[in-house]
Design a protein around this motif. Structure first.
Motif, short mmCIF file in Angstrom:
data_model
loop_
_atom_site.label_atom_id
_atom_site.label_comp_id
_atom_site.label_asym_id
_atom_site.label_seq_id
_atom_site.Cartn_x
_atom_site.Cartn_y
_atom_site.Cartn_z
N PRO A 34 0.98 -1.26 -0.13
CA PRO A 34 -0.11 0.10 -0.01
C PRO A 34 0.69 1.28 -0.09
N ILE A 35 1.95 1.54 0.94
CA ILE A 35 2.79 2.47 0.68
C ILE A 35 3.17 2.83 -0.69
N VAL A 36 4.00 1.62 -1.22
CA VAL A 36 4.38 1.89 -2.68
C VAL A 36 3.54 2.21 -3.70
N THR A 37 2.26 1.59 -3.58
CA THR A 37 1.26 2.02 -4.68
C THR A 37 0.58 3.47 -4.23
N GLY A 38 0.64 3.65 -3.14
CA GLY A 38 0.03 5.24 -2.68
C GLY A 38 1.30 6.25 -3.11
N LEU A 39 2.47 5.86 -3.12
CA LEU A 39 3.39 6.81 -3.58
C LEU A 39 3.33 7.13 -4.88
N ILE A 40 3.03 5.80 -5.89
CA ILE A 40 2.87 6.25 -7.29
C ILE A 40 1.76 6.80 -7.57
N TYR A 41 0.80 6.57 -6.85
CA TYR A 41 -0.59 7.33 -7.14
C TYR A 41 -0.46 8.59 -6.64
N GLY A 42 -0.05 9.00 -5.62
CA GLY A 42 0.22 10.27 -5.33
C GLY A 42 1.02 11.18 -6.35
N ASP A 43 2.18 10.54 -6.88
CA ASP A 43 2.77 11.27 -7.87
C ASP A 43 2.07 11.47 -9.38
N TRP A 44 1.21 10.40 -9.59
CA TRP A 44 0.31 10.57 -10.59
C TRP A 44 -0.50 11.64 -10.70
N ALA A 45 -1.08 11.76 -9.29
CA ALA A 45 -2.13 12.61 -9.21
C ALA A 45 -1.56 14.17 -9.08
N ALA A 46 -0.28 14.22 -8.57
CA ALA A 46 0.25 15.53 -8.49
C ALA A 46 0.65 16.13 -10.17
N ALA A 47 1.02 14.94 -10.86
CA ALA A 47 1.64 15.01 -12.21
C ALA A 47 0.50 15.62 -13.10
N ASN A 48 -0.82 15.03 -12.78
CA ASN A 48 -1.94 15.38 -13.62
C ASN A 48 -2.36 16.77 -13.13
N ARG A 49 -2.41 17.14 -11.91
CA ARG A 49 -2.69 18.43 -11.58
C ARG A 49 -1.85 19.54 -12.07
N ARG A 50 -0.77 19.43 -12.13
CA ARG A 50 0.41 20.36 -12.78
C ARG A 50 0.19 20.54 -14.09
N SER A 51 -0.40 19.51 -14.98
CA SER A 51 -0.20 19.41 -16.51
C SER A 51 0.78 19.86 -17.05
N GLY A 52 2.03 19.35 -16.56
CA GLY A 52 3.36 19.55 -17.18
C GLY A 52 3.95 20.81 -16.82
N GLY A 53 3.51 21.43 -15.84
CA GLY A 53 3.99 22.73 -15.23
C GLY A 53 5.10 22.62 -14.28
N PRO A 54 5.60 23.48 -13.66
CA PRO A 54 6.81 23.28 -12.75
C PRO A 54 6.30 22.73 -11.41
N ILE A 55 7.15 21.90 -10.79
CA ILE A 55 6.90 21.24 -9.41
C ILE A 55 6.85 22.46 -8.49
N THR A 56 5.90 22.59 -7.55
CA THR A 56 6.01 23.60 -6.75
C THR A 56 5.58 23.13 -5.20
N GLY A 57 5.80 23.75 -4.06
CA GLY A 57 5.71 23.05 -2.95
C GLY A 57 4.13 22.55 -2.65
N TRP A 58 3.15 23.50 -3.05
CA TRP A 58 1.86 22.94 -3.08
C TRP A 58 1.62 21.64 -3.71
N ASN A 59 2.18 21.57 -4.97
CA ASN A 59 2.09 20.39 -5.76
C ASN A 59 2.63 19.24 -4.95
N LEU A 60 3.75 19.34 -4.62
CA LEU A 60 4.33 18.15 -3.40
C LEU A 60 3.60 17.79 -2.36
N LEU A 61 3.15 18.91 -1.82
CA LEU A 61 2.01 18.75 -0.48
C LEU A 61 0.74 17.96 -1.01
N PHE A 62 0.24 18.35 -2.33
CA PHE A 62 -0.82 17.50 -2.70
C PHE A 62 -0.61 16.25 -2.93
#
Length: 146
Positions: A34-62
């Motif tokens: 669950p931890i590894v799958t959660g990290l992959i899912y969280g990275d995927w959600a953050a990447a979808n949210r920023r739409s290829g833009g820069p990585i920000t602190g709020w994006n990392l928190l999200f």
């Protein structure tokens, strides 16, 4: 025509493959998956949210909050859903997969109706597959075949 003679080695008579991992390894995997799958899912959600833009602190928190919530829910589903009857077990996996996919899809910026439609389609396919799997791995009384 010659045929091979049967041998005494090979698969056990029960038809199951031997369990090569120890109980300690299974306990670690029960938490690590669950931890590894959660990290992959969280990275995927953050990447979808920023739409290829820069990585920000709020994006990392999200991403980390999403990963934590996903891992906790997945751990709960893996722990408690096998205790349910096959119909409810399939419904729990259906809800989990539909919601998880719908959330990921909604982060892309698509219309909410399309997101709902896609997640319902994924949930329907998940229900069919999970119900079939649980139905074929239980006896008539509802006990799992091990």
């Amino acid at each position: 025509m010659a045929q091979a003679a049967p041998t005494s080695g090979g698969m056990p008579r029960s038809g199951r493959t031997p369990d090569v991992f120890s109980a300690r390894m299974h306990a670690r995997a029960r938490v690590a998956i669950p931890i590894v799958t959660g990290l992959i899912y969280g990275d995927w959600a953050a990447a979808n949210r920023r739409s290829g833009g820069p990585i920000t602190g709020w994006n990392l928190l999200f991403g980390f909050v999403t990963a934590f919530v996903f891992a906790v829910v997945l751990f709960a589903v893996l722990t408690y859903s096998p205790r349910l009857p096959r119909e409810l077990h399939a419904v729990v996996w259906t809800a989990f997969m539909g919601i998880a996919f719908g959330f990921l899809y909604s982060q892309t910026g698509e219309a909410i109706i399309r997101s709902i439609g896609m997640s319902v389609a994924v949930a329907l396919v998940t229900f069919i597959l999970m119900f079939y799997r649980f139905y074929t791995h239980e006896d008539a009384a509802g006990h799992r075949i091990r």
